[in-house]
Scaffold this motif. Sequence first.
Motif, PDB file in Angstrom:
ATOM      1  N   PHE A  13       0.853  -1.189   0.000  1.00 48.89           N
ATOM      2  CA  PHE A  13       0.000   0.000   0.000  1.00 48.89           C
ATOM      3  C   PHE A  13       0.895   1.247   0.000  1.00 48.89           C
ATOM      4  CE2 PHE A  13      -3.998  -1.829   2.321  1.00 48.89           C
ATOM      5  CZ  PHE A  13      -4.257  -2.635   1.219  1.00 48.89           C
ATOM      6  N   ARG A  14       0.581   2.201  -0.844  1.00 49.10           N
ATOM      7  CA  ARG A  14       1.381   3.438  -0.916  1.00 49.10           C
ATOM      8  C   ARG A  14       1.303   4.212   0.397  1.00 49.10           C
ATOM      9  NH1 ARG A  14       0.463   8.612  -3.112  1.00 49.10           N
ATOM     10  NH2 ARG A  14      -1.655   8.035  -3.742  1.00 49.10           N
ATOM     11  N   ASN A  15       2.422   4.747   0.831  1.00 50.02           N
ATOM     12  CA  ASN A  15       2.546   5.526   2.068  1.00 50.02           C
ATOM     13  C   ASN A  15       2.448   4.686   3.336  1.00 50.02           C
ATOM     14  OD1 ASN A  15       2.909   7.931   0.696  1.00 50.02           O
ATOM     15  ND2 ASN A  15       0.732   8.466   0.732  1.00 50.02           N
ATOM     16  N   LEU A  16       2.579   3.367   3.191  1.00 57.26           N
ATOM     17  CA  LEU A  16       2.546   2.516   4.374  1.00 57.26           C
ATOM     18  C   LEU A  16       3.992   2.206   4.787  1.00 57.26           C
ATOM     19  CD1 LEU A  16       0.307   1.203   6.089  1.00 57.26           C
ATOM     20  CD2 LEU A  16       0.682  -0.906   4.835  1.00 57.26           C
ATOM     21  N   GLY A  17       4.602   3.140   5.539  1.00 52.86           N
ATOM     22  CA  GLY A  17       5.979   2.955   5.986  1.00 52.86           C
ATOM     23  C   GLY A  17       6.052   2.095   7.233  1.00 52.86           C
ATOM     24  N   ASN A  18       7.249   1.917   7.748  1.00 53.60           N
ATOM     25  CA  ASN A  18       7.457   1.034   8.914  1.00 53.60           C
ATOM     26  C   ASN A  18       6.629   1.468  10.120  1.00 53.60           C
ATOM     27  OD1 ASN A  18       9.259  -0.543   7.487  1.00 53.60           O
ATOM     28  ND2 ASN A  18      11.057   0.616   8.161  1.00 53.60           N
ATOM     29  N   LYS A  19       6.575   2.781  10.373  1.00 47.77           N
ATOM     30  CA  LYS A  19       5.818   3.282  11.523  1.00 47.77           C
ATOM     31  C   LYS A  19       4.326   3.006  11.361  1.00 47.77           C
ATOM     32  CE  LYS A  19       5.117   7.474  14.283  1.00 47.77           C
ATOM     33  NZ  LYS A  19       5.451   8.921  14.423  1.00 47.77           N
ATOM     34  N   THR A  20       3.830   3.207  10.137  1.00 48.42           N
ATOM     35  CA  THR A  20       2.395   2.995   9.876  1.00 48.42           C
ATOM     36  C   THR A  20       2.051   1.510   9.909  1.00 48.42           C
ATOM     37  OG1 THR A  20       2.622   4.869   8.367  1.00 48.42           O
ATOM     38  CG2 THR A  20       0.510   3.761   8.408  1.00 48.42           C
ATOM     39  N   ILE A  21       2.973   0.672   9.413  1.00 47.41           N
ATOM     40  CA  ILE A  21       2.759  -0.781   9.473  1.00 47.41           C
ATOM     41  C   ILE A  21       2.681  -1.235  10.927  1.00 47.41           C
ATOM     42  CG2 ILE A  21       3.866  -3.023   9.081  1.00 47.41           C
ATOM     43  CD1 ILE A  21       4.865  -1.972   6.419  1.00 47.41           C
ATOM     44  N   ALA A  22       3.574  -0.688  11.762  1.00 52.95           N
ATOM     45  CA  ALA A  22       3.564  -1.040  13.187  1.00 52.95           C
ATOM     46  C   ALA A  22       2.243  -0.626  13.835  1.00 52.95           C
ATOM     47  CB  ALA A  22       4.734  -0.365  13.893  1.00 52.95           C
ATOM     48  N   GLU A  23       1.730   0.539  13.442  1.00 52.90           N
ATOM     49  CA  GLU A  23       0.430   1.002  13.962  1.00 52.90           C
ATOM     50  C   GLU A  23      -0.687   0.065  13.529  1.00 52.90           C
ATOM     51  OE1 GLU A  23      -2.657   4.807  13.665  1.00 52.90           O
ATOM     52  OE2 GLU A  23      -0.818   4.779  12.463  1.00 52.90           O
ATOM     53  N   LEU A  24      -0.657  -0.340  12.266  1.00 57.88           N
ATOM     54  CA  LEU A  24      -1.686  -1.235  11.742  1.00 57.88           C
ATOM     55  C   LEU A  24      -1.651  -2.586  12.456  1.00 57.88           C
ATOM     56  CD1 LEU A  24      -3.910  -1.805   9.688  1.00 57.88           C
ATOM     57  CD2 LEU A  24      -2.144  -2.498   8.057  1.00 57.88           C
ATOM     58  N   GLU A  25      -0.459  -3.116  12.645  1.00 51.27           N
ATOM     59  CA  GLU A  25      -0.318  -4.402  13.332  1.00 51.27           C
ATOM     60  C   GLU A  25      -0.849  -4.325  14.760  1.00 51.27           C
ATOM     61  OE1 GLU A  25       3.830  -5.177  12.887  1.00 51.27           O
ATOM     62  OE2 GLU A  25       3.589  -6.179  10.925  1.00 51.27           O
ATOM     63  N   GLN A  26      -0.598  -3.201  15.430  1.00 53.35           N
ATOM     64  CA  GLN A  26      -1.079  -3.005  16.796  1.00 53.35           C
ATOM     65  C   GLN A  26      -2.609  -2.969  16.830  1.00 53.35           C
ATOM     66  OE1 GLN A  26       0.585  -2.996  19.648  1.00 53.35           O
ATOM     67  NE2 GLN A  26      -1.310  -2.655  20.829  1.00 53.35           N
ATOM     68  N   ILE A  27      -3.196  -2.265  15.870  1.00 49.74           N
ATOM     69  CA  ILE A  27      -4.661  -2.176  15.793  1.00 49.74           C
ATOM     70  C   ILE A  27      -5.272  -3.553  15.540  1.00 49.74           C
ATOM     71  CG2 ILE A  27      -6.557  -1.321  14.352  1.00 49.74           C
ATOM     72  CD1 ILE A  27      -4.941   1.274  14.036  1.00 49.74           C
ATOM     73  N   CYS A  28      -4.672  -4.299  14.613  1.00 50.12           N
ATOM     74  CA  CYS A  28      -5.189  -5.636  14.292  1.00 50.12           C
ATOM     75  C   CYS A  28      -5.100  -6.552  15.510  1.00 50.12           C
ATOM     76  CB  CYS A  28      -4.414  -6.228  13.118  1.00 50.12           C
ATOM     77  SG  CYS A  28      -4.802  -5.454  11.530  1.00 50.12           S
ATOM     78  N   GLN A  29      -4.019  -6.435  16.259  1.00 50.86           N
ATOM     79  CA  GLN A  29      -3.857  -7.255  17.464  1.00 50.86           C
ATOM     80  C   GLN A  29      -4.919  -6.898  18.503  1.00 50.86           C
ATOM     81  OE1 GLN A  29       0.086  -7.090  19.113  1.00 50.86           O
ATOM     82  NE2 GLN A  29      -0.428  -8.346  20.873  1.00 50.86           N
ATOM     83  N   GLU A  30      -5.183  -5.610  18.675  1.00 48.97           N
ATOM     84  CA  GLU A  30      -6.168  -5.167  19.660  1.00 48.97           C
ATOM     85  C   GLU A  30      -7.577  -5.628  19.317  1.00 48.97           C
ATOM     86  OE1 GLU A  30      -5.940  -0.959  20.094  1.00 48.97           O
ATOM     87  OE2 GLU A  30      -3.870  -0.978  20.835  1.00 48.97           O
ATOM     88  N   TYR A  31      -7.897  -5.679  18.016  1.00 48.66           N
ATOM     89  CA  TYR A  31      -9.267  -6.008  17.610  1.00 48.66           C
ATOM     90  C   TYR A  31      -9.409  -7.430  17.051  1.00 48.66           C
ATOM     91  CZ  TYR A  31     -10.390  -1.091  18.318  1.00 48.66           C
ATOM     92  OH  TYR A  31     -10.588   0.151  18.875  1.00 48.66           O
ATOM     93  N   GLY A  32      -8.371  -8.234  17.220  1.00 50.66           N
ATOM     94  CA  GLY A  32      -8.457  -9.638  16.828  1.00 50.66           C
ATOM     95  C   GLY A  32      -8.537  -9.880  15.329  1.00 50.66           C
ATOM     96  N   ILE A  33      -7.901  -9.014  14.550  1.00 51.06           N
ATOM     97  CA  ILE A  33      -7.887  -9.164  13.094  1.00 51.06           C
ATOM     98  C   ILE A  33      -6.594  -9.854  12.680  1.00 51.06           C
ATOM     99  CG2 ILE A  33      -7.953  -7.973  10.880  1.00 51.06           C
ATOM    100  CD1 ILE A  33     -10.542  -7.745  12.496  1.00 51.06           C
ATOM    101  N   GLN A  34      -6.726 -10.952  11.918  1.00 52.38           N
ATOM    102  CA  GLN A  34      -5.541 -11.703  11.492  1.00 52.38           C
ATOM    103  C   GLN A  34      -5.193 -11.373  10.048  1.00 52.38           C
ATOM    104  OE1 GLN A  34      -5.999 -15.969  11.496  1.00 52.38           O
ATOM    105  NE2 GLN A  34      -3.797 -16.340  11.421  1.00 52.38           N
ATOM    106  N   ILE A  35      -3.960 -10.929   9.848  1.00 56.52           N
ATOM    107  CA  ILE A  35      -3.458 -10.665   8.486  1.00 56.52           C
ATOM    108  C   ILE A  35      -2.623 -11.869   8.067  1.00 56.52           C
ATOM    109  CG2 ILE A  35      -2.028  -9.173   7.059  1.00 56.52           C
ATOM    110  CD1 ILE A  35      -2.759  -6.852   8.831  1.00 56.52           C
ATOM    111  N   ARG A  36      -3.022 -12.496   6.952  1.00 60.49           N
ATOM    112  CA  ARG A  36      -2.386 -13.746   6.528  1.00 60.49           C
ATOM    113  C   ARG A  36      -1.602 -13.571   5.225  1.00 60.49           C
ATOM    114  NH1 ARG A  36      -7.018 -17.142   5.287  1.00 60.49           N
ATOM    115  NH2 ARG A  36      -7.976 -15.137   4.820  1.00 60.49           N
ATOM    116  N   SER A  37      -0.768 -14.568   4.950  1.00 66.70           N
ATOM    117  CA  SER A  37       0.055 -14.569   3.747  1.00 66.70           C
ATOM    118  C   SER A  37      -0.605 -15.406   2.643  1.00 66.70           C
ATOM    119  CB  SER A  37       1.440 -15.140   4.077  1.00 66.70           C
ATOM    120  OG  SER A  37       2.178 -15.339   2.897  1.00 66.70           O
ATOM    121  N   LEU A  38      -0.191 -15.134   1.409  1.00 71.64           N
ATOM    122  CA  LEU A  38      -0.693 -15.885   0.240  1.00 71.64           C
ATOM    123  C   LEU A  38      -0.014 -17.246   0.064  1.00 71.64           C
ATOM    124  CD1 LEU A  38      -1.066 -13.533  -2.862  1.00 71.64           C
ATOM    125  CD2 LEU A  38      -2.772 -15.093  -1.968  1.00 71.64           C
TER     126      LEU A  38
END
Length: 254
Positions: free
Chosen positions: A104-129
């Motif tokens: 995703f454009r503009n998704l740098g390391n800091k923003t990825i870390a924020e996204l991962e934290q949000i997913c962990q808090e709300y029980g959202i699993q991001i999976r690989s292909l």
Amino acid sequence: MNTKIQDLNISPTVKSALLSTGFTKVSDLAGHNYITLAKIFPKNCIVEPIINELNPLGYLLPPENEISIYDIPISSRLQNTLIRNNVMYLSQLSTIPKEEIAQFRNLGNKTIAELEQICQEYGIQIRSLSSLKETFNKYQFPAKIYPMFFKNGISCMNDFNHKTSYDIYTICEQDYPLTMKAYFILKKNGITLDDWHDKFIFEILPMRKADLLWKKHKVNTVSQFSDLTGQQLKEIFSDIPALAKTLDTLPSKF
């Protein structure tokens, strides 16, 4: 409701987007919400403006029991990135491969870390292909179809049971040549799709002839024949002489 999309008091851009994706009447929107609509539209179409115009009119209601990205603490940078990629509810992230999210454009390391934290808090699993590719590689599906399978929860051949060829067309994001390839791979591997109200040409003709009809005449379903002129039909039947007899054997003639 039989009101035509063309007659709605909405912007020409939204009308064009809806019509190009197969929505011609308001009744076509029945049963859809933001998440289902985002699956249908191509990736280069940002769906939020469409939602913003249809929702106040009552033609497209928000999904129930979903967490909106507007209802949680989130940086504007991450929020804008998600909106550009048609993600407005957290559950949508579980339908997008990790590899695609990382690009995703503009998704740098800091923003990825924020996204991962949000997913962990709300029980959202991001999976690989990777696991999906391992499952389907032996069937020789085109590589571009794997993210589409992932997005639609297709993880094995049994997931195609009770689907129609139109469902496959939707899964393939209305890419007709890709749908045709997927159909013949499924057929080769013993998958029988359910009927729908129309038929794609590849369901009644061999792949080579169906491909010719699409490339030369842009005809992909049986129902389209009712809109063709006599001259157009003459040209088509000249290219594929056996087609007229095949059409005559169908339960409903064009």
